[in-house]
Scaffold this active site. Structure first.
Site, PDB file in Angstrom:
ATOM      1  N   ARG A   1      11.808  -1.731  10.679  1.00 14.37           N
ATOM      2  CA  ARG A   1      10.813  -1.401  11.697  1.00 14.37           C
ATOM      3  C   ARG A   1      10.745  -2.495  12.755  1.00 14.37           C
ATOM      4  NH1 ARG A   1       5.647   0.064   8.058  1.00 14.37           N
ATOM      5  NH2 ARG A   1       4.654  -1.061   9.791  1.00 14.37           N
TER       6      ARG A   1
ATOM      7  N   ARG B   1       0.104  -8.983  13.167  1.00 10.66           N
ATOM      8  CA  ARG B   1      -0.582  -7.879  12.467  1.00 10.66           C
ATOM      9  C   ARG B   1      -1.527  -8.405  11.401  1.00 10.66           C
ATOM     10  NH1 ARG B   1       4.542  -5.030  10.590  1.00 10.66           N
ATOM     11  NH2 ARG B   1       3.156  -3.845   9.220  1.00 10.66           N
TER      12      ARG B   1
ATOM     13  N   LYS C   1       0.822  -1.214   0.000  1.00 13.97           N
ATOM     14  CA  LYS C   1       0.000   0.000   0.000  1.00 13.97           C
ATOM     15  C   LYS C   1       0.857   1.266   0.000  1.00 13.97           C
ATOM     16  CE  LYS C   1      -2.004  -1.054   3.889  1.00 13.97           C
ATOM     17  NZ  LYS C   1      -1.240  -2.297   4.142  1.00 13.97           N
TER      18      LYS C   1
ATOM     19  N   ARG D   1      11.581  -5.461   4.530  1.00 11.51           N
ATOM     20  CA  ARG D   1      11.375  -4.023   4.297  1.00 11.51           C
ATOM     21  C   ARG D   1      12.414  -3.191   5.037  1.00 11.51           C
ATOM     22  NH1 ARG D   1       5.456  -1.918   5.057  1.00 11.51           N
ATOM     23  NH2 ARG D   1       5.548  -3.250   6.898  1.00 11.51           N
TER      24      ARG D   1
ATOM     25  N   ARG E   1      -9.195   1.464   9.267  1.00 10.78           N
ATOM     26  CA  ARG E   1      -8.822   0.079   9.516  1.00 10.78           C
ATOM     27  C   ARG E   1      -9.847  -0.641  10.376  1.00 10.78           C
ATOM     28  NH1 ARG E   1      -2.950   0.579   8.729  1.00 10.78           N
ATOM     29  NH2 ARG E   1      -1.813  -1.307   9.250  1.00 10.78           N
TER      30      ARG E   1
HETATM   31  P1  ADP Z   1       1.501  -1.610   7.188  1.00 16.47           P
HETATM   32  O1  ADP Z   1       1.637  -0.593   6.098  1.00 16.47           O
HETATM   33  O2  ADP Z   1       2.567  -2.659   7.102  1.00 16.47           O
HETATM   34  O3  ADP Z   1       0.125  -2.173   7.290  1.00 16.47           O
HETATM   35  P2  ADP Z   1       1.307   0.627   8.934  1.00 16.47           P
HETATM   36  O4  ADP Z   1       2.482   1.501   8.905  1.00 16.47           O
HETATM   37  O5  ADP Z   1       0.100   1.004   8.161  1.00 16.47           O
HETATM   38  O6  ADP Z   1       1.785  -0.836   8.531  1.00 16.47           O
HETATM   39  O7  ADP Z   1       0.827   0.389  10.426  1.00 16.47           O
HETATM   40  C1  ADP Z   1       1.753   0.078  11.446  1.00 16.47           C
HETATM   41  C2  ADP Z   1       1.012   0.078  12.773  1.00 16.47           C
HETATM   42  O8  ADP Z   1       0.484   1.391  13.044  1.00 16.47           O
HETATM   43  C3  ADP Z   1      -0.193  -0.838  12.872  1.00 16.47           C
HETATM   44  O9  ADP Z   1       0.159  -2.178  13.191  1.00 16.47           O
HETATM   45  C4  ADP Z   1      -0.989  -0.169  13.995  1.00 16.47           C
HETATM   46  O10 ADP Z   1      -0.425  -0.443  15.261  1.00 16.47           O
HETATM   47  C5  ADP Z   1      -0.763   1.301  13.693  1.00 16.47           C
HETATM   48  N1  ADP Z   1      -1.801   1.846  12.802  1.00 16.47           N
HETATM   49  C6  ADP Z   1      -1.622   2.331  11.552  1.00 16.47           C
HETATM   50  N2  ADP Z   1      -2.787   2.773  11.043  1.00 16.47           N
HETATM   51  C7  ADP Z   1      -3.737   2.545  11.989  1.00 16.47           C
HETATM   52  C8  ADP Z   1      -5.141   2.748  12.059  1.00 16.47           C
HETATM   53  N3  ADP Z   1      -5.828   3.286  11.033  1.00 16.47           N
HETATM   54  N4  ADP Z   1      -5.781   2.387  13.198  1.00 16.47           N
HETATM   55  C9  ADP Z   1      -5.114   1.870  14.237  1.00 16.47           C
HETATM   56  N5  ADP Z   1      -3.793   1.628  14.234  1.00 16.47           N
HETATM   57  C10 ADP Z   1      -3.104   1.955  13.117  1.00 16.47           C
HETATM   58  P1  ADP Z   2       2.348  -1.841   3.119  1.00 15.60           P
HETATM   59  O1  ADP Z   2       2.293  -0.337   3.159  1.00 15.60           O
HETATM   60  O2  ADP Z   2       1.093  -2.424   2.527  1.00 15.60           O
HETATM   61  O3  ADP Z   2       2.712  -2.451   4.415  1.00 15.60           O
HETATM   62  P2  ADP Z   2       4.831  -1.492   1.600  1.00 15.60           P
HETATM   63  O4  ADP Z   2       4.496  -0.654   0.432  1.00 15.60           O
HETATM   64  O5  ADP Z   2       5.564  -0.863   2.716  1.00 15.60           O
HETATM   65  O6  ADP Z   2       3.490  -2.243   2.116  1.00 15.60           O
HETATM   66  O7  ADP Z   2       5.645  -2.753   1.066  1.00 15.60           O
HETATM   67  C1  ADP Z   2       6.101  -3.783   1.936  1.00 15.60           C
HETATM   68  C2  ADP Z   2       7.446  -4.277   1.417  1.00 15.60           C
HETATM   69  O8  ADP Z   2       7.265  -4.964   0.174  1.00 15.60           O
HETATM   70  C3  ADP Z   2       8.462  -3.175   1.127  1.00 15.60           C
HETATM   71  O9  ADP Z   2       9.737  -3.682   1.433  1.00 15.60           O
HETATM   72  C4  ADP Z   2       8.314  -2.933  -0.383  1.00 15.60           C
HETATM   73  O10 ADP Z   2       9.549  -2.487  -0.958  1.00 15.60           O
HETATM   74  C5  ADP Z   2       7.958  -4.312  -0.885  1.00 15.60           C
HETATM   75  N1  ADP Z   2       7.009  -4.304  -2.021  1.00 15.60           N
HETATM   76  C6  ADP Z   2       5.954  -3.488  -2.204  1.00 15.60           C
HETATM   77  N2  ADP Z   2       5.280  -3.815  -3.324  1.00 15.60           N
HETATM   78  C7  ADP Z   2       5.933  -4.881  -3.865  1.00 15.60           C
HETATM   79  C8  ADP Z   2       5.715  -5.681  -5.041  1.00 15.60           C
HETATM   80  N3  ADP Z   2       4.686  -5.471  -5.858  1.00 15.60           N
HETATM   81  N4  ADP Z   2       6.595  -6.684  -5.268  1.00 15.60           N
HETATM   82  C9  ADP Z   2       7.626  -6.929  -4.414  1.00 15.60           C
HETATM   83  N5  ADP Z   2       7.877  -6.209  -3.306  1.00 15.60           N
HETATM   84  C10 ADP Z   2       7.036  -5.191  -3.025  1.00 15.60           C
END
Ligand code: ADP
Ligand code: ADP
Length: 216
Positions: free
Chosen positions: A162, A173, A15, A129, A90
């Site tokens: 992270r 998660r 995302k 990541r 979420r």
């Molecule tokens: P990812 O992109 O891998 O899903 P995020 O950076 O979006 O991870 O989220 C990391 C953490 O931040 C989540 O596991 C949660 O603890 C918190 N978080 C992010 N967005 C929300 C939300 N909309 N509501 C509650 N917690 C959130």
């Molecule tokens: P999210 O916000 O949903 O948690 P991220 O955009 O941070 O996801 O991506 C999670 C990890 O996967 C990062 O290390 C990113 O570089 C990698 N990644 C994202 N999209 C792709 C893809 N289409 N193919 C392979 N790796 C990806």
């Protein structure tokens, strides 16, 4: 009317990566709830400390603080035309709160790309990541490596892994996502806004699908 795009999908699906690209091409602001929490933690705010205690456990930050933070963020001038919401809403309560805020601000959720991939793909992506300290630029040690190990290509700051990207926390998660966030899939499907996108493909291919949907 201001158009908000909600990116829905499990942790690690891509995302943030896609939101950054879409934000550049569409000129809509990128609003990432996770980035906002991490920024708050870096700046040692009370909100940041509170959020971190939930994030480290792989749990969601409580709805009220999350909603207030997003409300403040999207009321800023750079969101006047709308924004790409990455990681918010979420929970159903957050989705309801978003509807109310947008009704008040004169905006609407345009469409909701629902990006999916199998759990093994999510774990592999999140656990490889690397994130840029200064601005949250996203890399992957295998799929999108920086030119120089540990250094951000864009701003030269150092890259870190992270705390919540450890395999156990990622798995937690994903469970939390399945319990608390997947109800939103039906919520937005019923509203006629959901567009399913296969996130297991390469970054460029996923972007191409998203852009095709955006054009419509
Ligand atoms: P990812 O992109 O891998 O899903 P995020 O950076 O979006 O991870 O989220 C990391 C953490 O931040 C989540 O596991 C949660 O603890 C918190 N978080 C992010 N967005 C929300 C939300 N909309 N509501 C509650 N917690 C959130
Ligand atoms: P999210 O916000 O949903 O948690 P991220 O955009 O941070 O996801 O991506 C999670 C990890 O996967 C990062 O290390 C990113 O570089 C990698 N990644 C994202 N999209 C792709 C893809 N289409 N193919 C392979 N790796 C990806």
């Amino acid at each position: 009317m201001a158009t908000f795009i909600v990116l829905l999908g499990p942790p690690g699906v891509g995302k943030g990566t896609q939101a950054r690209i879409l934000s550049e091409t569409s000129k809509l602001a990128h609003v990432s709830s996770g980035d906002l929490f991490r920024e708050n933690f870096k700046n040692e705010t009370e909100l940041g400390k509170l959020a971190k205690s939930f994030m480290d456990k792989g749990e969601l930050v409580p709805d009220d603080v999350t909603i207030n933070m997003i409300r403040e963020r999207i009321s800023r001038p750079d969101c006047q035309a709308g924004a790409i919401l990455d990681g918010f809403p979420r929970t159903p309560a957050q989705a309801d709160a978003l509807e109310k805020m947008l009704a008040e601000f004169g905006g609407e959720v345009g469409f909701v790309p629902y990006i999916t991939a199998e759990e093994s793909v999510l774990v592999e992506r999140a656990s490889g990541r690397w994130t840029c300290r200064a601005q949250g630029h996203i890399y992957h040690e295998k799929f999108n490596p920086p030119k120089q190990v540990g250094i951000c290509d864009v701003d030269g700051s150092d890259l870190y892994q992270r705390d919540d990207d450890k395999v156990e926390t990622v798995t937690k998660r994903i469970r939390v996502y399945l319990e608390q966030t997947t109800p939103l899939v039906e919520y937005y499907r019923k509203a006629g806004k959901l567009v399913e996108i296969d996130g297991s493909q390469a970054v460029d291919q996923v972007t191409a699908k998203l852009l095709a949907v955006l054009k419509k």
